[in-house]
Design a protein around this motif. Sequence first.
Motif, short mmCIF file in Angstrom:
data_model
loop_
_atom_site.label_atom_id
_atom_site.label_comp_id
_atom_site.label_asym_id
_atom_site.label_seq_id
_atom_site.Cartn_x
_atom_site.Cartn_y
_atom_site.Cartn_z
N PRO A 1 21.15 0.08 -8.43
CA PRO A 1 20.03 -0.62 -7.82
C PRO A 1 18.69 0.08 -8.10
O PRO A 1 18.65 1.24 -8.51
CB PRO A 1 20.35 -0.61 -6.33
CG PRO A 1 21.27 0.54 -6.15
CD PRO A 1 22.03 0.68 -7.44
N PHE A 2 17.63 -0.64 -7.83
CA PHE A 2 16.28 -0.11 -7.94
C PHE A 2 15.89 0.44 -6.58
O PHE A 2 16.03 -0.25 -5.57
CB PHE A 2 15.33 -1.22 -8.38
CG PHE A 2 13.90 -0.78 -8.50
CD1 PHE A 2 13.49 0.05 -9.52
CD2 PHE A 2 12.96 -1.21 -7.57
CE1 PHE A 2 12.17 0.46 -9.63
CE2 PHE A 2 11.64 -0.81 -7.68
CZ PHE A 2 11.25 0.02 -8.71
N PHE A 3 15.39 1.68 -6.54
CA PHE A 3 15.05 2.32 -5.28
C PHE A 3 13.56 2.32 -4.99
O PHE A 3 13.14 2.72 -3.91
CB PHE A 3 15.58 3.75 -5.23
CG PHE A 3 17.08 3.81 -5.25
CD1 PHE A 3 17.83 3.36 -4.17
CD2 PHE A 3 17.74 4.29 -6.36
CE1 PHE A 3 19.21 3.40 -4.19
CE2 PHE A 3 19.12 4.34 -6.39
CZ PHE A 3 19.86 3.89 -5.31
N GLY A 4 12.76 1.91 -5.92
CA GLY A 4 11.32 1.89 -5.71
C GLY A 4 10.72 3.28 -5.76
O GLY A 4 11.42 4.29 -5.75
N GLU A 5 9.40 3.31 -5.82
CA GLU A 5 8.70 4.59 -5.86
C GLU A 5 9.02 5.39 -4.60
O GLU A 5 8.98 4.85 -3.49
CB GLU A 5 7.20 4.37 -5.98
CG GLU A 5 6.42 5.68 -6.09
CD GLU A 5 4.93 5.46 -6.22
OE1 GLU A 5 4.39 5.78 -7.28
OE2 GLU A 5 4.32 4.97 -5.25
N CYS A 6 9.36 6.64 -4.78
CA CYS A 6 9.65 7.56 -3.68
C CYS A 6 10.79 7.07 -2.78
O CYS A 6 10.81 7.32 -1.58
CB CYS A 6 8.39 7.83 -2.85
SG CYS A 6 7.03 8.51 -3.80
N GLY A 7 11.75 6.36 -3.38
CA GLY A 7 12.88 5.87 -2.61
C GLY A 7 12.50 4.79 -1.63
O GLY A 7 13.20 4.56 -0.64
N SER A 8 11.37 4.12 -1.88
CA SER A 8 10.83 3.06 -1.01
C SER A 8 10.46 3.60 0.37
O SER A 8 10.52 2.89 1.37
CB SER A 8 11.81 1.89 -0.88
OG SER A 8 12.00 1.28 -2.14
N ILE A 9 10.08 4.87 0.42
CA ILE A 9 9.67 5.51 1.67
C ILE A 9 8.18 5.82 1.59
O ILE A 9 7.70 6.33 0.58
CB ILE A 9 10.46 6.82 1.89
CG1 ILE A 9 11.97 6.60 1.79
CG2 ILE A 9 10.08 7.47 3.21
CD1 ILE A 9 12.56 5.67 2.82
N THR A 10 7.46 5.51 2.66
CA THR A 10 6.02 5.78 2.68
C THR A 10 5.75 7.23 3.06
O THR A 10 6.60 7.90 3.66
CB THR A 10 5.30 4.86 3.68
OG1 THR A 10 5.71 5.22 5.01
CG2 THR A 10 5.60 3.39 3.43
N ASP A 11 4.53 7.67 2.76
CA ASP A 11 4.13 9.03 3.13
C ASP A 11 4.19 9.21 4.64
O ASP A 11 4.63 10.25 5.14
CB ASP A 11 2.72 9.32 2.63
CG ASP A 11 2.61 9.27 1.11
OD1 ASP A 11 3.66 9.30 0.42
OD2 ASP A 11 1.47 9.18 0.62
N ALA A 12 3.75 8.19 5.38
CA ALA A 12 3.77 8.27 6.85
C ALA A 12 5.20 8.38 7.37
O ALA A 12 5.46 9.12 8.33
CB ALA A 12 3.07 7.05 7.44
#
Length: 173
Positions: free
Chosen positions: A44-55
Amino acid sequence: MKRVALVITAVAALLAGCGSSDTDAADTSTEATPTTTGAYEPGPFFGECGSITDAEVQTAFGAGPFGQITRNSVGCQWETVGFGGPGVSFSWYRGSPIGRERAGSELIGRPAKDIEIDGNPGFEAEQGALCEIGVQFGDDFFHWSITYSDSPAARPPCDVGNELATLTVERKQ
């Protein structure tokens, strides 16, 4: 004359030793055929930074603010201000065996234990204020690393790692 005969004999013996025998010929006629591996099926695609925001990282980590955030094609890294301060990193590996990452953790003294997140196998390796979480998806895996270094831990590092890994698995595409 004897010298010439000795030189010729020595050269002849040397050349005879360089020749091939019947078994040598058989060995060269059966050259190894290249092996083929199965087709790679991307996970699967996990997105940038594992789809986790900095916050979200800052909230889960319980430390911050982050002084430096690095993003590149294979992962992200969050570091707090000050040398040796706490940090978090996310890495995503395509077509790479998770076992090598696990073995590396164990080799440097962080015993790994099996985990599972939403049916996906992985490992957790903890030593003191450092925790690594790896989760496998076929031939791919992602890896979270949490370290508090010299700073006191706001939360146990594997609690942070498991929270971030669970969010990454939930948000996979």
